[in-house]
Design a protein around this motif. Structure first.
Motif, PDB file in Angstrom:
ATOM      1  N   THR A 171      26.064   1.556 -50.626  1.00  0.00           N
ATOM      2  CA  THR A 171      25.512   0.606 -51.491  1.00  0.00           C
ATOM      3  C   THR A 171      24.768  -0.514 -50.904  1.00  0.00           C
ATOM      4  O   THR A 171      23.542  -1.036 -51.564  1.00  0.00           O
ATOM      5  CB  THR A 171      26.504  -0.072 -52.533  1.00  0.00           C
ATOM      6  OG1 THR A 171      27.208   1.007 -53.291  1.00  0.00           O
ATOM      7  CG2 THR A 171      26.136  -0.941 -53.574  1.00  0.00           C
ATOM      8  N   LEU A 172      25.478  -1.288 -49.884  1.00  0.00           N
ATOM      9  CA  LEU A 172      24.495  -2.390 -49.511  1.00  0.00           C
ATOM     10  C   LEU A 172      23.234  -1.792 -48.908  1.00  0.00           C
ATOM     11  O   LEU A 172      22.365  -2.355 -48.614  1.00  0.00           O
ATOM     12  CB  LEU A 172      25.541  -2.984 -48.268  1.00  0.00           C
ATOM     13  CG  LEU A 172      26.621  -3.591 -48.837  1.00  0.00           C
ATOM     14  CD1 LEU A 172      27.721  -3.988 -47.659  1.00  0.00           C
ATOM     15  CD2 LEU A 172      26.206  -5.123 -49.581  1.00  0.00           C
ATOM     16  N   LEU A 173      23.246  -0.747 -48.242  1.00  0.00           N
ATOM     17  CA  LEU A 173      22.040  -0.360 -47.451  1.00  0.00           C
ATOM     18  C   LEU A 173      20.988  -0.089 -48.503  1.00  0.00           C
ATOM     19  O   LEU A 173      19.933  -0.074 -48.453  1.00  0.00           O
ATOM     20  CB  LEU A 173      22.197   1.159 -46.748  1.00  0.00           C
ATOM     21  CG  LEU A 173      22.929   0.825 -45.403  1.00  0.00           C
ATOM     22  CD1 LEU A 173      23.594   2.495 -44.628  1.00  0.00           C
ATOM     23  CD2 LEU A 173      22.187   0.206 -44.423  1.00  0.00           C
ATOM     24  N   LYS A 174      21.175   0.702 -49.649  1.00  0.00           N
ATOM     25  CA  LYS A 174      20.368   1.097 -50.685  1.00  0.00           C
ATOM     26  C   LYS A 174      19.650  -0.384 -51.168  1.00  0.00           C
ATOM     27  O   LYS A 174      18.663  -0.341 -51.501  1.00  0.00           O
ATOM     28  CB  LYS A 174      20.969   1.684 -51.861  1.00  0.00           C
ATOM     29  CG  LYS A 174      21.349   3.203 -51.589  1.00  0.00           C
ATOM     30  CD  LYS A 174      21.893   3.876 -52.566  1.00  0.00           C
ATOM     31  CE  LYS A 174      22.315   5.485 -52.534  1.00  0.00           C
ATOM     32  NZ  LYS A 174      22.902   6.124 -53.579  1.00  0.00           N
ATOM     33  N   VAL A 175      20.672  -1.383 -51.597  1.00  0.00           N
ATOM     34  CA  VAL A 175      20.130  -2.373 -52.022  1.00  0.00           C
ATOM     35  C   VAL A 175      19.282  -3.103 -50.777  1.00  0.00           C
ATOM     36  O   VAL A 175      18.070  -3.773 -51.287  1.00  0.00           O
ATOM     37  CB  VAL A 175      21.383  -3.584 -52.546  1.00  0.00           C
ATOM     38  CG1 VAL A 175      20.749  -5.063 -52.732  1.00  0.00           C
ATOM     39  CG2 VAL A 175      22.160  -3.009 -53.635  1.00  0.00           C
ATOM     40  N   GLY A 176      19.752  -3.361 -49.839  1.00  0.00           N
ATOM     41  CA  GLY A 176      19.011  -3.951 -48.536  1.00  0.00           C
ATOM     42  C   GLY A 176      17.841  -3.416 -48.086  1.00  0.00           C
ATOM     43  O   GLY A 176      16.868  -4.121 -47.968  1.00  0.00           O
ATOM     44  N   ALA A 177      17.599  -2.175 -48.081  1.00  0.00           N
ATOM     45  CA  ALA A 177      16.556  -1.432 -47.380  1.00  0.00           C
ATOM     46  C   ALA A 177      15.630  -0.999 -48.340  1.00  0.00           C
ATOM     47  O   ALA A 177      14.388  -1.081 -48.103  1.00  0.00           O
ATOM     48  CB  ALA A 177      17.187  -0.160 -46.639  1.00  0.00           C
ATOM     49  N   PHE A 178      16.055  -0.555 -49.861  1.00  0.00           N
ATOM     50  CA  PHE A 178      15.196   0.027 -50.749  1.00  0.00           C
ATOM     51  C   PHE A 178      15.329  -0.759 -52.021  1.00  0.00           C
ATOM     52  O   PHE A 178      14.382  -0.420 -52.918  1.00  0.00           O
ATOM     53  CB  PHE A 178      15.693   1.426 -50.915  1.00  0.00           C
ATOM     54  CG  PHE A 178      15.316   2.364 -49.839  1.00  0.00           C
ATOM     55  CD1 PHE A 178      14.278   2.932 -49.246  1.00  0.00           C
ATOM     56  CD2 PHE A 178      16.377   2.755 -48.986  1.00  0.00           C
ATOM     57  CE1 PHE A 178      13.979   3.467 -48.279  1.00  0.00           C
ATOM     58  CE2 PHE A 178      16.408   3.571 -47.975  1.00  0.00           C
ATOM     59  CZ  PHE A 178      15.039   4.076 -47.533  1.00  0.00           C
ATOM     60  N   GLY A 179      15.905  -1.771 -52.144  1.00  0.00           N
ATOM     61  CA  GLY A 179      16.037  -2.752 -53.424  1.00  0.00           C
ATOM     62  C   GLY A 179      16.645  -1.816 -54.379  1.00  0.00           C
ATOM     63  O   GLY A 179      16.137  -2.250 -55.737  1.00  0.00           O
ATOM     64  N   VAL A 206      22.135  -3.959 -44.104  1.00  0.00           N
ATOM     65  CA  VAL A 206      23.428  -4.327 -44.627  1.00  0.00           C
ATOM     66  C   VAL A 206      23.394  -5.807 -45.213  1.00  0.00           C
ATOM     67  O   VAL A 206      23.975  -6.198 -46.058  1.00  0.00           O
ATOM     68  CB  VAL A 206      24.594  -3.958 -43.968  1.00  0.00           C
ATOM     69  CG1 VAL A 206      25.885  -4.573 -44.427  1.00  0.00           C
ATOM     70  CG2 VAL A 206      24.766  -2.317 -43.780  1.00  0.00           C
ATOM     71  N   ALA A 207      23.068  -6.677 -44.200  1.00  0.00           N
ATOM     72  CA  ALA A 207      23.001  -8.061 -44.426  1.00  0.00           C
ATOM     73  C   ALA A 207      22.055  -8.399 -45.496  1.00  0.00           C
ATOM     74  O   ALA A 207      22.421  -9.287 -46.200  1.00  0.00           O
ATOM     75  CB  ALA A 207      22.434  -8.898 -43.030  1.00  0.00           C
ATOM     76  N   MET A 208      20.964  -7.945 -45.413  1.00  0.00           N
ATOM     77  CA  MET A 208      20.205  -8.098 -46.654  1.00  0.00           C
ATOM     78  C   MET A 208      20.587  -7.570 -48.044  1.00  0.00           C
ATOM     79  O   MET A 208      20.261  -8.372 -49.005  1.00  0.00           O
ATOM     80  CB  MET A 208      18.854  -7.182 -46.299  1.00  0.00           C
ATOM     81  CG  MET A 208      17.860  -7.711 -45.094  1.00  0.00           C
ATOM     82  SD  MET A 208      16.540  -6.421 -44.426  1.00  0.00           S
ATOM     83  CE  MET A 208      15.591  -6.332 -45.962  1.00  0.00           C
ATOM     84  N   GLY A 209      21.234  -6.493 -47.995  1.00  0.00           N
ATOM     85  CA  GLY A 209      22.090  -6.043 -49.267  1.00  0.00           C
ATOM     86  C   GLY A 209      23.107  -7.137 -49.720  1.00  0.00           C
ATOM     87  O   GLY A 209      23.198  -7.341 -50.874  1.00  0.00           O
ATOM     88  N   ALA A 210      23.810  -7.514 -48.865  1.00  0.00           N
ATOM     89  CA  ALA A 210      24.816  -8.542 -49.069  1.00  0.00           C
ATOM     90  C   ALA A 210      24.412  -9.963 -49.522  1.00  0.00           C
ATOM     91  O   ALA A 210      24.846 -10.446 -50.598  1.00  0.00           O
ATOM     92  CB  ALA A 210      25.494  -8.679 -47.871  1.00  0.00           C
ATOM     93  N   GLU A 211      23.144 -10.025 -48.890  1.00  0.00           N
ATOM     94  CA  GLU A 211      22.538 -11.323 -49.520  1.00  0.00           C
ATOM     95  C   GLU A 211      21.925 -11.350 -50.895  1.00  0.00           C
ATOM     96  O   GLU A 211      22.251 -12.322 -51.701  1.00  0.00           O
ATOM     97  CB  GLU A 211      21.538 -11.762 -48.346  1.00  0.00           C
ATOM     98  CG  GLU A 211      20.563 -13.217 -48.815  1.00  0.00           C
ATOM     99  CD  GLU A 211      19.480 -13.494 -47.876  1.00  0.00           C
ATOM    100  OE1 GLU A 211      18.712 -14.470 -48.259  1.00  0.00           O
ATOM    101  OE2 GLU A 211      19.318 -12.886 -46.872  1.00  0.00           O
ATOM    102  N   LYS A 212      21.152 -10.316 -51.153  1.00  0.00           N
ATOM    103  CA  LYS A 212      20.740 -10.067 -52.423  1.00  0.00           C
ATOM    104  C   LYS A 212      21.972  -9.782 -53.495  1.00  0.00           C
ATOM    105  O   LYS A 212      21.738 -10.134 -54.742  1.00  0.00           O
ATOM    106  CB  LYS A 212      20.141  -8.578 -52.474  1.00  0.00           C
ATOM    107  CG  LYS A 212      18.605  -8.664 -51.832  1.00  0.00           C
ATOM    108  CD  LYS A 212      17.899  -7.326 -51.807  1.00  0.00           C
ATOM    109  CE  LYS A 212      16.757  -7.415 -50.982  1.00  0.00           C
ATOM    110  NZ  LYS A 212      15.937  -6.287 -50.857  1.00  0.00           N
ATOM    111  N   LEU A 213      23.116  -9.295 -53.064  1.00  0.00           N
ATOM    112  CA  LEU A 213      24.320  -9.335 -54.018  1.00  0.00           C
ATOM    113  C   LEU A 213      24.966 -10.431 -54.013  1.00  0.00           C
ATOM    114  O   LEU A 213      26.263 -10.630 -54.687  1.00  0.00           O
ATOM    115  CB  LEU A 213      25.260  -8.041 -53.716  1.00  0.00           C
ATOM    116  CG  LEU A 213      24.421  -6.699 -53.734  1.00  0.00           C
ATOM    117  CD1 LEU A 213      25.412  -5.554 -53.234  1.00  0.00           C
ATOM    118  CD2 LEU A 213      23.857  -6.610 -55.338  1.00  0.00           C
TER     119      LEU A 213
END
Length: 242
Positions: free
Chosen positions: A11-19, A57-64
């Protein structure tokens, strides 16, 4: 790894890498993350580091809004790649393709970069396992440079170096696992039923030893696989003699 760790990492990868908007089904929190113990979060961070995807993963965590994970590792936009082939003639053709394109009046750096990433992913599959980081980089590269990529040239190059089927497998992973559209990936040819399963397995086994299936390697890159095994066998014989 535990299914909750795999789910949250994905989930974190999907959000962080692909939005991608996270799944928020019944047993998950409002941002699509399953609650976990501190130990499982440490396992997730360790797996992300092993896979080379901590930055995503960090990008995904930040977005969430999950800033408490403490993931500060810098993620290269497109990682440096080892874009070479094991078969002598295929690698020679690859170098010729690069040389000819670099000397062309309409050189496409983006198309060459995409070719190198496809080749690097193939290299990893044959020598070790499917690269989680490499496939993510491939997908992001396609989305961010789609209009600058000459897919007609790319298709011809893949045919020349014998990686049409390997590229198709990589395309299938992007479609089946990361939700990209076949229209985004012109080198997608046909469905590869096991693509998503193979990629999911690589994530699940991030902290274990293991390698890509030899049968799959032979199916999508027979020449490269046979060349790799031949070189490996010769190397072992040489080591014994020494």
């Amino acid at each position: 790894m535990h299914s909750s760790v795999v789910n949250n990492l994905t989930t974190l990868l999907k959000v962080g890498a692909f939005g991608t908007t996270p799944d928020t089904n019944h047993d998950k929190s409002s941002h699509g993350i399953i609650p976990m113990s501190p130990y499982k979060w440490r396992v997730l961070c360790k797996a992300a580091d092993k896979l080379g995807v901590t930055g995503y993963v960090a990008m995904g965590a930040e977005k969430l809004g999950m800033s408490d994970l403490g993931l500060l590792t810098f993620q290269r936009e497109y990682p440096l790649v080892n874009a070479s082939l094991f078969n002598h003639w295929s690698d020679k053709h690859l170098m010729e393709v690069r040389e000819e394109e670099m000397n062309a009046p309409d050189t496409s750096d983006e198309t060459l970069m995409l070719l190198d990433t496809i080749v690097a992913n193939a290299h990893e599959m044959i020598a070790d396992n499917v690269s989680v980081e490499g496939i993510i980089s491939l997908g992001r590269m396609i989305r961010q440079n789609h209009d600058k990529i000459d897919f007609t040239k790319l298709s011809s190059w893949l045919s020349t170096i014998g990686l049409v089927q390997t590229a198709n497998l990589e395309a299938n992973i992007l479609i089946d696992f990361w939700g990209m559209s076949p229209d985004e990936i012109p080198f997608y040819i046909k469905p590869y039923p096991k693509a998503s399963k193979l990629y999911h397995k690589a994530i699940c086994n991030a902290l274990d030893t293991g390698s890509f299936s030899t049968a799959t390697r032979l199916n999508v890159a027979m020449t490269e696989t046979l060349s790799y095994n031949f070189v490996k066998a010769i190397s072992k014989i040489t080591d014994i003699e020494e």
